[in-house]
Enzyme design. Structure first.
Site, PDB file in Angstrom:
ATOM      1  N   ALA A  66       0.843  -1.185   0.000  1.00 24.51           N
ATOM      2  CA  ALA A  66       0.000   0.000   0.000  1.00 24.51           C
ATOM      3  C   ALA A  66       0.884   1.244   0.000  1.00 24.51           C
ATOM      4  O   ALA A  66       2.059   1.193   0.370  1.00 24.51           O
ATOM      5  CB  ALA A  66      -0.909   0.008   1.218  1.00 24.51           C
ATOM      6  N   GLY A 112      -0.660  -5.247   1.051  1.00 23.41           N
ATOM      7  CA  GLY A 112      -1.925  -5.148   0.336  1.00 23.41           C
ATOM      8  C   GLY A 112      -1.908  -5.847  -1.004  1.00 23.41           C
ATOM      9  O   GLY A 112      -2.958  -6.258  -1.507  1.00 23.41           O
ATOM     10  N   GLU A 115      -2.670  -9.384  -0.222  1.00 21.02           N
ATOM     11  CA  GLU A 115      -4.078  -9.418   0.168  1.00 21.02           C
ATOM     12  C   GLU A 115      -4.980  -9.335  -1.060  1.00 21.02           C
ATOM     13  O   GLU A 115      -6.016 -10.004  -1.129  1.00 21.02           O
ATOM     14  CB  GLU A 115      -4.374  -8.281   1.140  1.00 21.02           C
ATOM     15  CG  GLU A 115      -3.714  -8.493   2.496  1.00 21.02           C
ATOM     16  CD  GLU A 115      -3.973  -7.358   3.461  1.00 21.02           C
ATOM     17  OE1 GLU A 115      -4.672  -7.587   4.466  1.00 21.02           O
ATOM     18  OE2 GLU A 115      -3.492  -6.233   3.198  1.00 21.02           O
ATOM     19  N   GLU A 135       3.538  -6.178   7.327  1.00 21.72           N
ATOM     20  CA  GLU A 135       2.925  -5.071   8.074  1.00 21.72           C
ATOM     21  C   GLU A 135       3.464  -4.877   9.480  1.00 21.72           C
ATOM     22  O   GLU A 135       3.517  -3.742   9.981  1.00 21.72           O
ATOM     23  CB  GLU A 135       1.399  -5.264   8.125  1.00 21.72           C
ATOM     24  CG  GLU A 135       0.678  -4.928   6.846  1.00 21.72           C
ATOM     25  CD  GLU A 135       0.617  -6.088   5.862  1.00 21.72           C
ATOM     26  OE1 GLU A 135      -0.130  -6.001   4.878  1.00 21.72           O
ATOM     27  OE2 GLU A 135       1.327  -7.099   6.090  1.00 21.72           O
TER      28      GLU A 135
END
Length: 260
Positions: A66, A112, A115, A135
Site C-alpha cells: 500500500a 496489500g 491481500e 505489516e
C-alpha cells in the site's frame, strides 16, 4: 470510466485489469482502490465478461504494498475506516465476484498486494515472484482481510509464521503451502492464466456464480455452507444453462451456455 491508475480492456470475454503504477511498484493508493472497485463492480453487470484477470504493470511487481504516505498520520478511527472501506469495496467484492477472478502475480506481492491476490479465486505466480505480509515491521497488521485469507489458504501455523516474521517467500514455497495454484516462468504467466480462463469461459456462468457463493459460505461463520450449497444447487435447476447443459450432454455435443 476514464481510468488513470489502471489499464482496463475486455478481450475474448475476459476483462483484463492491470494496475499501472510501475514507477511505484504498483503500490495501492486511494485512487487505485477506487478504480478497482468500479472495474470489478462494472464487470458483474457486463454480460460480455466471463472472467477477470488482475495483474501489475512491468516485470518487478504485481503490487508491492500500500502507499504508506497516504495513511501515515491516521488515527484510530481513520485506520478502522481505511480497512473497512478497502475490505468492503474492493477485496470482499473481488472474493464474491460472480465472475471468476485470477491473479497473475508478476513479481512482488507484498502487504496489500498479497491481500489483493488472496482475494482472487485463483493465483498464478511467475518464478520470480516474492510474497509476504510485512505489516508488523510498520507496527501494523494486515488490514484488508490478510489475517483471515492467509490462514484459510496456508493454515494457522504457517500464517502466524509469515505474519510474525514478515519474511518474503519465494513462488515455489508459496506453491508448496497452497498460497498459489501454479508457478510458471515469467514469460508464460499470462499464457497460463489465459488457458485457465479459456476453460472457464466454456462453463455455465450461472453455475460458476453459484459455486463462488457456496464455496465462500463455507468460510463465513454466520452461514451454513452446506445449506447455501443446497440452495444454490436448487437454483441451478431453474436456469436455461442447466437445460442447455443436460441437453448437450444427452445429445453428445458441447454446451453453448448463455448465462441465463
Amino acid at each position: 470510466m476514464n481510468y488513470q491508475q489502471l489499464l482496463v480492456e475486455t478481450n475474448n470475454n475476459i476483462l483484463y485489469i492491470t494496475i499501472n503504477r510501475p514507477q511505484k511498484l504498483n503500490a495501492l493508493n486511494k485512487e487505485v482502490l477506487a478504480e478497482l472497485s468500479v472495474a470489478v463492480a462494472n464487470a458483474q453487470e457486463d454480460q460480455e465478461v466471463k472472467g477477470i484477470l488482475i495483474t501489475g504493470a512491468g516485470e518487478k511487481a504485481f503490487v508491492a504494498g500500500a502507499d504508506i504516505s497516504e495513511f501515515q498520520n491516521y488515527n484510530l478511527d481513520e485506520g478502522k475506516q481505511l480497512a473497512k472501506d478497502g475490505q468492503e469495496k474492493v477485496f470482499n467484492a473481488i472474493e464474491n465476484s460472480t465472475k471468476p477472478v485470477i491473479a497473475a502475480i508478476n513479481g512482488f506481492a507484498l502487504g496489500g498486494g498479497l491481500e489483493l491476490a488472496m482475494a482472487c479465486h485463483i493465483r498464478i505466480a511467475s518464478e520470480n515472484a516474492k510474497l509476504g505480509l510485512p505489516e508488523v515491521t510498520l507496527g501494523l497488521i494486515p488490514g484488508y482481510g490478510g489475517t483471515q485469507r492467509l490462514a484459510q489458504l496456508v493454515g494457522k501455523g504457517n500464517a502466524f509464521e509469515m505474519i510474525f516474521t514478515a519474511d518474503m517467500i519465494a513462488a515455489e514455497k508459496a506453491l508448496q503451502l497452497g498460497l498459489v495454484n501454479h508457478v510458471v516462468p515469467f514469460a508464460n504467466l499470462l499464457e497460463k492464466a489465459n488457458k485457465i480462463l479459456d476453460k472457464i469461459k466454456l462453463r455455465a456462468p450461472r453455475a460458476l456464480a453459484s459455486a463462488v457463493k457456496a464455496v465462500n459460505a463455507g468460510f463465513n461463520p454466520q452461514l451454513n455452507g452446506y445449506e447455501v450449497e443446497i440452495d444454490e444447487f436448487g437454483r441451478c435447476f431453474d436456469t436455461q444453462d442447466f437445460k442447455e447443459g443436460v441437453t448437450a450432454f444427452l445429445e453428445k455435443r458441447k454446451a453453448n451456455f448463455q448465462g441465463n
